[in-house]
Motif scaffolding. Structure first.
Motif, PDB file in Angstrom:
ATOM      1  N   PHE A 116      59.707  43.640  68.370  1.00 54.04           N
ATOM      2  CA  PHE A 116      58.665  43.707  68.629  1.00 54.04           C
ATOM      3  C   PHE A 116      57.476  43.368  66.609  1.00 54.04           C
ATOM      4  O   PHE A 116      58.063  44.401  66.068  1.00 54.04           O
ATOM      5  CB  PHE A 116      57.443  44.352  68.760  1.00 54.04           C
ATOM      6  N   VAL A 117      57.127  42.248  66.805  1.00 53.80           N
ATOM      7  CA  VAL A 117      56.557  42.383  65.311  1.00 53.80           C
ATOM      8  C   VAL A 117      54.834  41.968  65.455  1.00 53.80           C
ATOM      9  O   VAL A 117      54.996  41.491  66.744  1.00 53.80           O
ATOM     10  CB  VAL A 117      57.243  40.454  64.909  1.00 53.80           C
ATOM     11  N   HIS A 118      54.497  42.927  65.083  1.00 52.08           N
ATOM     12  CA  HIS A 118      52.711  43.151  64.929  1.00 52.08           C
ATOM     13  C   HIS A 118      51.946  42.733  63.692  1.00 52.08           C
ATOM     14  O   HIS A 118      52.735  42.761  63.005  1.00 52.08           O
ATOM     15  CB  HIS A 118      52.862  44.305  65.572  1.00 52.08           C
ATOM     16  N   VAL A 119      51.520  41.734  63.515  1.00 44.31           N
ATOM     17  CA  VAL A 119      51.140  40.431  62.551  1.00 44.31           C
ATOM     18  C   VAL A 119      49.166  41.444  62.258  1.00 44.31           C
ATOM     19  O   VAL A 119      48.603  41.238  63.222  1.00 44.31           O
ATOM     20  CB  VAL A 119      51.259  39.379  63.178  1.00 44.31           C
ATOM     21  N   SER A 120      49.617  42.464  61.453  1.00 52.97           N
ATOM     22  CA  SER A 120      48.283  42.621  61.150  1.00 52.97           C
ATOM     23  C   SER A 120      47.497  42.449  60.125  1.00 52.97           C
ATOM     24  O   SER A 120      47.909  40.748  60.086  1.00 52.97           O
ATOM     25  CB  SER A 120      49.377  44.080  60.343  1.00 52.97           C
ATOM     26  N   ALA A 121      46.546  42.799  59.106  1.00 51.32           N
ATOM     27  CA  ALA A 121      46.167  42.322  57.560  1.00 51.32           C
ATOM     28  C   ALA A 121      46.874  42.661  56.439  1.00 51.32           C
ATOM     29  O   ALA A 121      46.621  44.466  56.512  1.00 51.32           O
ATOM     30  CB  ALA A 121      44.968  41.546  58.372  1.00 51.32           C
ATOM     31  N   ILE A 122      46.564  42.770  55.484  1.00 48.67           N
ATOM     32  CA  ILE A 122      46.817  43.611  53.955  1.00 48.67           C
ATOM     33  C   ILE A 122      45.062  44.270  54.205  1.00 48.67           C
ATOM     34  O   ILE A 122      44.114  42.518  54.252  1.00 48.67           O
ATOM     35  CB  ILE A 122      46.912  41.634  52.784  1.00 48.67           C
ATOM     36  N   GLY A 123      45.219  45.072  54.121  1.00 49.03           N
ATOM     37  CA  GLY A 123      43.431  45.047  53.609  1.00 49.03           C
ATOM     38  C   GLY A 123      43.426  46.275  55.103  1.00 49.03           C
ATOM     39  O   GLY A 123      42.389  47.311  55.147  1.00 49.03           O
ATOM     40  N   ALA A 124      44.503  46.281  55.977  1.00 50.91           N
ATOM     41  CA  ALA A 124      44.623  47.506  57.236  1.00 50.91           C
ATOM     42  C   ALA A 124      44.036  48.806  56.259  1.00 50.91           C
ATOM     43  O   ALA A 124      44.991  49.617  55.484  1.00 50.91           O
ATOM     44  CB  ALA A 124      45.594  47.513  57.900  1.00 50.91           C
ATOM     45  N   ASP A 125      43.205  49.656  57.058  1.00 45.89           N
ATOM     46  CA  ASP A 125      43.099  51.010  56.163  1.00 45.89           C
ATOM     47  C   ASP A 125      42.617  52.174  57.154  1.00 45.89           C
ATOM     48  O   ASP A 125      41.115  51.669  57.904  1.00 45.89           O
ATOM     49  CB  ASP A 125      41.814  50.584  55.163  1.00 45.89           C
ATOM     50  N   ALA A 126      43.475  52.816  57.381  1.00 39.91           N
ATOM     51  CA  ALA A 126      42.258  53.818  58.715  1.00 39.91           C
ATOM     52  C   ALA A 126      41.389  54.687  58.030  1.00 39.91           C
ATOM     53  O   ALA A 126      39.809  55.313  58.872  1.00 39.91           O
ATOM     54  CB  ALA A 126      43.559  54.919  59.039  1.00 39.91           C
ATOM     55  N   GLU A 127      40.518  54.652  56.845  1.00 36.34           N
ATOM     56  CA  GLU A 127      39.975  55.071  56.207  1.00 36.34           C
ATOM     57  C   GLU A 127      38.312  53.790  55.624  1.00 36.34           C
ATOM     58  O   GLU A 127      37.465  53.888  54.313  1.00 36.34           O
ATOM     59  CB  GLU A 127      39.807  56.052  54.815  1.00 36.34           C
TER      60      GLU A 127
END
Length: 320
Positions: A116-127
């Motif tokens: 499974f490959v999940h394409v997210s993004a630079i800058g993903a941040d829970a805060e």
């Protein structure tokens, strides 16, 4: 399509959200590696243009919705691997790229997918300062909770001959002799879309080595927003006046007009722009996936031909 003996030969790979810009380029790379594809999205007909590139029975299309688990279960059935390309800037972001991503990962695992490959993004941040950044981080966490050996890819802004990034600015520069620049000092590390596709292929081809890891993907150079605009103008052979806007002016403009349907910049987009988009210093990147990313300059002169005065019959050096 002739067999080329790759690790993905004959594997059924499901591209969820695969009818968009990145999906089209990724599909072509996977097809060239002999994979079988199921391209799934809310509007799969947008990917029908890929049919001539595939062998008989090599590609199929399916309709699904990240907010409807039943539809996701149907499209991942029988998959050897699943790639999540779904992303959004508006609407219920958690339902689409937060908990929705986790649901997709869980269903892929239950369906027996090996990767499974999940394409997210630079800058993903829970805060993070934006709902976009927070939902991206939530999606990564949900995916890994459901599919611990998933690979997370965080690409920078993607460019290509048919993108909506370089081409948007190219159109504006061709039309306007004077152009304001929002976030002129914001740093970007633009990545060629075909190199991003190679990253996905590498992660899928060796899921054992790359599973459970996160990679941040950027191009070989960092450019500011102003520099990107200047390079585009130069490649068009146009002399343009760029007006770098102070952050306070940009922020006020985005806040006051961002809610309009055709507004060039929303408040959330402004915050993302101001933060920039570069690979973190200690992050695993393209090199760890065996990829040498190509620079924007390698392609820009050729791609800007259609924006020059008189097109391919004009001279690049002629300012207009």
């Amino acid at each position: 399509m002739a067999s080329n003996g790759t690790a993905l030969e004959g594997k059924l790979i499901v591209l969820v959200g695969g009818s968009g810009f990145f999906g089209a380029h990724l599909a072509q790379e996977l097809l060239s590696n002999g994979a079988r594809l199921r391209i799934a999205s809310r509007n799969p007909e947008r990917a029908f243009k890929l049919k001539p590139l595939a062998g008989l029975g090599q590609v199929q299309f399916a309709r699904c919705d990240m907010t409807k688990p039943d539809s996701l279960a149907r499209v991942v059935a029988g998959a050897d691997a699943v790639v999540n390309l779904v992303g959004a800037f508006g609407g219920d972001l958690d339902a689409v790229q937060g908990r929705g991503a986790g649901t997709l990962a869980r269903l892929a695992k239950e369906a027996g997918a090996a990767a499974f490959v999940h394409v997210s993004a630079i800058g993903a941040d829970a805060e993070g300062a934006t709902a976009y950044a927070r939902s991206k981080a939530a999606g990564e966490a949900a995916v890994l909770a459901a599919f611990p050996k998933a690979t997370i890819l965080r690409p920078s802004v993607l460019f290509g001959p048919d993108d909506a990034f370089i081409n948007m600015f190219a159109g504006l520069i061709a039309a306007a002799p004077v152009m304001p620049v929002f976030g002129p000092a914001a740093p970007f590390q633009p990545l060629f879309v075909d190199d991003a596709a190679l990253a996905v292929v590498a992660a899928l081809a060796d899921a054992k080595a790359h599973g459970g890891k996160t990679y941040e993907l950027g191009g070989p150079e960092v450019l500011t927003m102003l520099e990107i605009n200047q390079r585009i103008a130069k490649a068009q052979g146009r002399s343009r006046v760029f007006l770098p806007l102070h952050d306070a002016i940009s922020a006020t403009f985005a806040t006051l007009t961002g809610w309009l349907p055709l507004a060039p910049l929303s408040r959330q987009q402004w915050l993302l722009l101001k933060a920039g988009n570069v690979v973190a210093p200690k992050a695993k990147g393209c090199k760890a996936l065996g990829i040498a990313p190509r620079p924007l300059g390698l392609f820009l002169d050729r791609w800007m031909v259609r924006y020059r005065k008189h097109g391919r019959f004009g001279e690049k050096t002629t300012a207009a």
